[in-house]
Write an enzyme that holds these catalytic residues in place. Structure first.
Site, PDB file in Angstrom:
ATOM      1  N   HIS A 158      -9.630  -4.492  11.116  1.00 52.10           N
ATOM      2  CA  HIS A 158     -10.177  -4.120   9.698  1.00 52.10           C
ATOM      3  C   HIS A 158     -11.515  -3.513   9.642  1.00 52.10           C
ATOM      4  CE1 HIS A 158      -7.940  -7.292   8.460  1.00 52.10           C
ATOM      5  NE2 HIS A 158      -8.219  -7.582   6.908  1.00 52.10           N
ATOM      6  N   GLU A 173       0.817  -1.025   0.199  1.00 52.96           N
ATOM      7  CA  GLU A 173       0.016   0.081   0.158  1.00 52.96           C
ATOM      8  C   GLU A 173       0.933   1.259   0.166  1.00 52.96           C
ATOM      9  OE1 GLU A 173      -0.525  -2.535   2.082  1.00 52.96           O
ATOM     10  OE2 GLU A 173      -2.889  -3.588   0.943  1.00 52.96           O
TER      11      GLU A 173
END
Lengths: 366, 326
Positions: free
Chosen positions: B129, B60
């Site tokens: 998450h 990322e």
């Protein structure tokens, strides 16, 4: 089995372990090129411009340091002194259209890519006439018109930006390449791994260059990273090189070869250029982590003295002509200081300018 | 009007903008050959090829940074994160580079990039998450933050985001991708960034809610209506710039306000909007502004705990009852 209790050590111990009197050298300099300027395809004029350019970087920073110590401006001031052969040799080796991006030790890079001594000095002073309008200071010199995409302040943060410049060049099919410079400290950042992996996988026309100046702030290379830096490239199957960065000809010769290869193959390179930072990490650095002997040993290889000696020995210029250049640069830097002193600070409205290319929005502006 | 799934509306926006501008490309994990982790980019590889639909490694920080660099050179990257929970790894590139490059370089470079992907919780996925990051990004000058709730908003706003000259955080939700809604068939349908929409009119209380929380607010409003309480729902759609005028106008009419925010309570959308309402409409308020947020604890896995954690219609109704002194 001996049961001797030893002190637990994590980071290898630096100077305090050295009681042998031997000088610890933080980087080994490979031999410089033996080729002369003609062998390298450089004209006499090129050599003179190289000298003048390197001398300008040196005097610009020495004056900047003086002004900083006088309290003329604040912020950080990371000096490039000792490393000028890298910026200069590289700019001669690349095309003017190629992209360059670097970290916060960026004054030399700005000056070789068209930032005038005046607008550079004004930026250090935080003046409106500075190359970044006083918004960036020492760490954020920039001149995008000449494809210099800036100094950047986060160690390693600009490495993927350099990859992105290369990505855009490949996307546009324009045959330009990007060269990204960073220090040996940045080698320890995770983003280097991510960027090298993608660059090799995607065949980005990029050169990633470690300017190994011996120290990650105050931690010597041997104390902050394992193995030989250039060998990291092997893990990515990436082309790599290591060479001397205290000699402009060596930098030019190698960077030219590498740039030609990148342009030809669109394959990236990982390069370690070994050099030495004469000054501290920044102005507040007492430099207790290295010996005076070490510094002096490297200063004997000074890149500017070296090219000056070459110019005189090869009779490219006479002593008087060299002095003339020195005087001219001296004056240019003094004029830059005057310009910076006399320039206005940004107007208060400037606080809110340059945030947006499109429609500005400033939340709850009072 | 066409009825589209949320993911299809986003795909249409991507498709139309890629068709219109050669400089627009998409990159991210699984966007190309896998056709998108949530099938948002399905079919785009076939149509635009490997140059413009690019699979990335799970890196990322690296690919966000490559996107920023490419944007500085004039391309218009749309960088997909599989979820904004993973974009935390790219925070240096989003917060230190995308949002700051232009200012610190004195305006010499700009960063027309879109970072998009699902935000917040997608059910029982535990602590790492499940976080909504819209308020956090809105903290940073220079970033537009969009979190639409319905397919129509998503399409019009994403098209505007891709054309924006500065970085945009565009947030979706795993749980909304299958949501159907009417989408304008207007050619080149653009919704301006920073404009709230009154999605339900009412005179008794103003509820501010965007993204997934809009749907919770709507459930609550339907319930409340049965009891004779008519809520006005304002969907800001854009967290930043925030359209406070539309909210204040409504509060001046209803005199009561509840803000539903999918983030944690400290320093989030709810606290910012609550502050602005007290300053701009103090004399109009008949009750202190209330908020419904996540609690100040991590997301639990266990179903009963998870249900306690995520805001729901019941809590919105309780907050409305509080401001209405019911």
């Amino acid at each position: 089995m001996a049961n001797k209790k030893q002190e637990t050590v994590f980071t290898p111990i630096g100077l305090s372990s050295d009681n042998t009197g031997k000088v610890e050298i933080s980087v080994d300099l490979p031999e410089p090129t033996v080729k002369n300027h003609k062998d390298l395809g450089l004209s006499e004029e090129d050599v003179v411009v190289m000298f003048e350019q390197m001398y300008l970087q040196r005097r610009f920073e020495e004056r900047a340091m003086q002004m900083y110590q006088k309290g003329k401006f604040g912020g950080f001031l990371h000096l490039y002194i000792g490393q000028e052969a890298i910026s200069t040799g590289t700019v001669f080796a690349l095309d003017d259209e190629d992209d360059i991006i670097t970290a916060y030790r960026d004054h030399g890079w700005g000056l070789v890519r068209g930032i005038s001594a005046k607008s550079g000095m004004a930026e250090l002073y935080g003046k409106a006439t500075g190359c970044s309008k006083g918004k960036g200071g020492s760490m954020h010199f920039v001149n995008t018109e000449q494809n210099f995409w800036g100094g950047h302040g986060i160690v390693g943060g600009h490495i993927p930006l350099g990859g992105g410049l290369a990505f855009a060049n490949k996307y546009n099919g324009n045959n330009k390449i990007s060269a990204t410079f960073f220090g040996d400290g940045a080698v320890d950042q995770g983003v280097l791994h991510e960027t090298l992996n993608m660059s090799q996988l995607w065949k980005l026309p990029a050169i990633y260059v470690v300017e190994n100046n011996g120290y990650s702030m105050g931690t010597s290379v041997r104390r902050h990273t394992v193995g030989e830096i250039y060998e990291r490239a092997k893990g990515y199957g990436m082309k790599h090189a290591v060479f001397n960065g205290m000699d402009a000809f060596t930098v030019y010769e190698n960077m030219k070869k590498i740039a030609d290869d990148v342009r030809e193959t669109s394959e990236p390179w990982f390069v370690e250029i070994r050099t030495y930072r004469y000054r501290g990490h920044s102005m507040s650095d007492p430099q207790k982590y290295r010996t005076k002997d070490e510094l002096e040993a490297y200063q004997k290889n000074d890149p500017i003295e070296r090219i000056k000696k070459y110019i005189l020995e090869e009779k490219i210029l006479t002593n008087d002509e060299v002095d003339e250049i020195i005087q001219r640069v001296e004056q240019e830097v003094l004029d830059a200081v005057d310009f910076a002193e006399e320039s206005p600070f940004p107007e208060p409205e400037a606080l809110y300018e340059d945030m947006f290319a499109g429609t500005p929005f400033i939340h709850d502006k009072q | 009007m066409a009825v589209l799934q949320f993911r299809e509306a986003i795909r249409e926006a991507l498709d139309e903008e890629m068709e219109r501008d050669e400089n627009v490309f998409i990159m991210g994990e699984e966007v190309a050959e896998y056709n998108g982790a949530y099938k948002v980019s399905e079919g785009l590889l076939d149509k635009y090829g490997f140059k413009r639909v690019i699979d990335t490694p799970i890196s990322e920080l690296g690919f966000a940074g490559i996107g920023v660099g490419a944007a500085m050179k004039g391309l218009r990257p749309v960088v997909e994160f599989m979820t904004f929970n993973f974009a935390v790894l790219a925070a240096d590139q989003i917060l230190n580079h995308a949002s700051k490059v232009r200012y610190m370089l004195g305006g010499q470079a700009s960063v027309p990039i879109v970072f998009r992907g699902p935000n917040g919780s997608a059910g029982q996925l535990a602590a790492t998450h499940s976080v909504a990051y819209d308020s956090m990004y809105a903290q940073f000058p220079g970033l537009s933050v969009i979190y639409p709730s319905e397919p129509d908003d998503a399409k019009g706003l994403l098209k505007s985001a891709i054309r924006n000259e500065d970085p945009v955080i565009f947030m979706e939700s795993e749980q909304m991708y299958g949501l159907r809604g009417e989408v304008s068939e207007e050619e080149d349908y653009l919704i301006p960034i920073g404009k709230a929409k009154v999605k339900r009119e009412g005179s008794d209380v103003t509820i501010v809610a965007t993204g997934k929380m809009y749907h919770i607010a709507k459930q609550a409003a339907d319930q409340l209506s049965k009891d004779g309480v008519e809520a006005e729902i304002i969907d800001p759609r854009t967290i930043k710039p925030f359209d406070i005028e539309t909210v204040v106008k409504s509060v001046k009419k209803t005199n009561r306000c509840v803000i539903v925010d999918e983030s944690h309570p400290f320093g989030g959308l709810a606290s910012e909007v609550g502050f602005l309402i007290q300053r701009e409409a103090f004399d109009y308020l008949d009750a202190p502004v209330q908020r419904v947020t996540l609690p100040d604890v991590c997301a639990p896995f266990s179903k009963p705990l998870f249900d306690l954690w995520l805001p729901d219609a019941k809590r919105v109704i309780e907050a409305v009852n509080t401001v209405a002194y019911r």
